[in-house]
Scaffold this active site. Structure first.
Site, PDB file in Angstrom:
ATOM      1  N   ASP A  32       0.840  -1.191   0.000  1.00 17.34           N
ATOM      2  CA  ASP A  32       0.000   0.000   0.000  1.00 17.34           C
ATOM      3  C   ASP A  32       0.882   1.250   0.000  1.00 17.34           C
ATOM      4  O   ASP A  32       1.891   1.316   0.703  1.00 17.34           O
ATOM      5  CB  ASP A  32      -0.924   0.002   1.227  1.00 17.34           C
ATOM      6  CG  ASP A  32      -2.091   0.958   1.070  1.00 17.34           C
ATOM      7  OD1 ASP A  32      -3.231   0.472   0.918  1.00 17.34           O
ATOM      8  OD2 ASP A  32      -1.866   2.186   1.080  1.00 17.34           O
ATOM      9  N   ILE A  33       0.476   2.254  -0.770  1.00 15.14           N
ATOM     10  CA  ILE A  33       1.272   3.470  -0.911  1.00 15.14           C
ATOM     11  C   ILE A  33       1.214   4.321   0.367  1.00 15.14           C
ATOM     12  O   ILE A  33       2.107   5.122   0.620  1.00 15.14           O
ATOM     13  CB  ILE A  33       0.800   4.266  -2.157  1.00 15.14           C
ATOM     14  CG1 ILE A  33       1.897   5.146  -2.711  1.00 15.14           C
ATOM     15  CG2 ILE A  33      -0.461   5.058  -1.864  1.00 15.14           C
ATOM     16  CD1 ILE A  33       1.596   5.698  -4.096  1.00 15.14           C
TER      17      ILE A  33
ATOM     18  N   HIS B 170     -10.205  -5.285  -3.347  1.00 14.25           N
ATOM     19  CA  HIS B 170      -8.872  -5.593  -2.821  1.00 14.25           C
ATOM     20  C   HIS B 170      -8.986  -5.958  -1.360  1.00 14.25           C
ATOM     21  O   HIS B 170      -9.822  -5.423  -0.640  1.00 14.25           O
ATOM     22  CB  HIS B 170      -7.930  -4.386  -2.996  1.00 14.25           C
ATOM     23  CG  HIS B 170      -8.495  -3.098  -2.491  1.00 14.25           C
ATOM     24  ND1 HIS B 170      -9.385  -2.341  -3.215  1.00 14.25           N
ATOM     25  CD2 HIS B 170      -8.327  -2.457  -1.311  1.00 14.25           C
ATOM     26  CE1 HIS B 170      -9.722  -1.281  -2.511  1.00 14.25           C
ATOM     27  NE2 HIS B 170      -9.103  -1.326  -1.339  1.00 14.25           N
ATOM     28  N   LEU B 171      -8.113  -6.865  -0.958  1.00 13.00           N
ATOM     29  CA  LEU B 171      -8.044  -7.297   0.436  1.00 13.00           C
ATOM     30  C   LEU B 171      -6.810  -6.655   1.046  1.00 13.00           C
ATOM     31  O   LEU B 171      -5.692  -6.836   0.545  1.00 13.00           O
ATOM     32  CB  LEU B 171      -7.936  -8.825   0.485  1.00 13.00           C
ATOM     33  CG  LEU B 171      -8.011  -9.481   1.866  1.00 13.00           C
ATOM     34  CD1 LEU B 171      -9.411  -9.313   2.468  1.00 13.00           C
ATOM     35  CD2 LEU B 171      -7.652 -10.964   1.771  1.00 13.00           C
TER      36      LEU B 171
HETATM   37  P1  5GP Z   1      -9.754   1.325   0.197  1.00 16.35           P
HETATM   38  O1  5GP Z   1     -10.031   2.463   1.130  1.00 16.35           O
HETATM   39  O2  5GP Z   1     -10.396   1.528  -1.143  1.00 16.35           O
HETATM   40  O3  5GP Z   1     -10.057  -0.010   0.813  1.00 16.35           O
HETATM   41  O4  5GP Z   1      -8.198   1.290   0.045  1.00 16.35           O
HETATM   42  C1  5GP Z   1      -7.496   1.772  -1.039  1.00 16.35           C
HETATM   43  C2  5GP Z   1      -6.049   1.654  -0.660  1.00 16.35           C
HETATM   44  O5  5GP Z   1      -5.275   1.775  -1.824  1.00 16.35           O
HETATM   45  C3  5GP Z   1      -5.582   2.756   0.310  1.00 16.35           C
HETATM   46  O6  5GP Z   1      -5.029   2.157   1.473  1.00 16.35           O
HETATM   47  C4  5GP Z   1      -4.546   3.529  -0.491  1.00 16.35           C
HETATM   48  O7  5GP Z   1      -3.448   3.962   0.284  1.00 16.35           O
HETATM   49  C5  5GP Z   1      -4.125   2.531  -1.546  1.00 16.35           C
HETATM   50  N1  5GP Z   1      -3.745   3.137  -2.810  1.00 16.35           N
HETATM   51  C6  5GP Z   1      -4.432   4.082  -3.492  1.00 16.35           C
HETATM   52  N2  5GP Z   1      -3.785   4.406  -4.622  1.00 16.35           N
HETATM   53  C7  5GP Z   1      -2.657   3.643  -4.650  1.00 16.35           C
HETATM   54  C8  5GP Z   1      -1.579   3.543  -5.587  1.00 16.35           C
HETATM   55  O8  5GP Z   1      -1.519   4.204  -6.610  1.00 16.35           O
HETATM   56  N3  5GP Z   1      -0.602   2.643  -5.285  1.00 16.35           N
HETATM   57  C9  5GP Z   1      -0.632   1.876  -4.148  1.00 16.35           C
HETATM   58  N4  5GP Z   1       0.389   1.031  -3.966  1.00 16.35           N
HETATM   59  N5  5GP Z   1      -1.633   1.960  -3.247  1.00 16.35           N
HETATM   60  C10 5GP Z   1      -2.641   2.830  -3.504  1.00 16.35           C
END
Ligand code: 5GP
Ligand code: ZN
Length: 105
Positions: free
Chosen positions: A27-28, A95-96
């Site tokens: 995660d970024i 995503h998990l």
């Molecule tokens: P959600 O809130 O949708 O479950 O989580 C999305 C996750 O994706 C977040 O934790 C966010 O930091 C991560 N994320 C968003 N954009 C990117 C990206 O471009 N690269 C990576 N590696 N992680 C991302």
């Protein structure tokens, strides 16, 4: 979709795993010392859009978590899947989350 672009290799990510159906990358914005995402290559918006045809894929996502967690040195870990904005979802490609190793320094 940002995760489709990562799957395609158009946006870089720190990948830790790939097979025919899944990829995993860090995660970024990590919320724990180890925080990675297990992502199907196919674009599926939310867990709510899944049906019986996704049973195997969802099972593979979940079963991959302990394998990759162990490779990352984790003994225990937490898995999270956000569903819809109300459930904290920001990226609408399922995503998990896998988190462990204690809080970010
Ligand atoms: P959600 O809130 O949708 O479950 O989580 C999305 C996750 O994706 C977040 O934790 C966010 O930091 C991560 N994320 C968003 N954009 C990117 C990206 O471009 N690269 C990576 N590696 N992680 C991302
Ligand atoms: Zn996508």
């Amino acid at each position: 979709c940002i995760f489709c672009k990562i799957v395609a290799g158009d946006i870089p990510a720190k990948r830790l795993y790939e097979d025919d159906a899944l990829i995993a990358f860090h995660d970024i914005r990590p919320q724990a010392k180890v925080h990675f995402l297990i992502v199907p290559k196919a674009h599926i918006e939310t867990l709510k859009t899944c049906n019986d045809s996704h049973t195997e894929l969802l099972g593979r996502m979940l079963l991959l978590a302990p394998k990759l967690a162990a490779e990352q040195g984790l003994f225990g870990f937490k898995t999270v899947m956000h569903v819809e904005r109300e459930g904290g979802q920001e990226v609408f490609h399922i995503h998990l989350h896998v988190l462990g190793g204690g809080p970010v320094a």
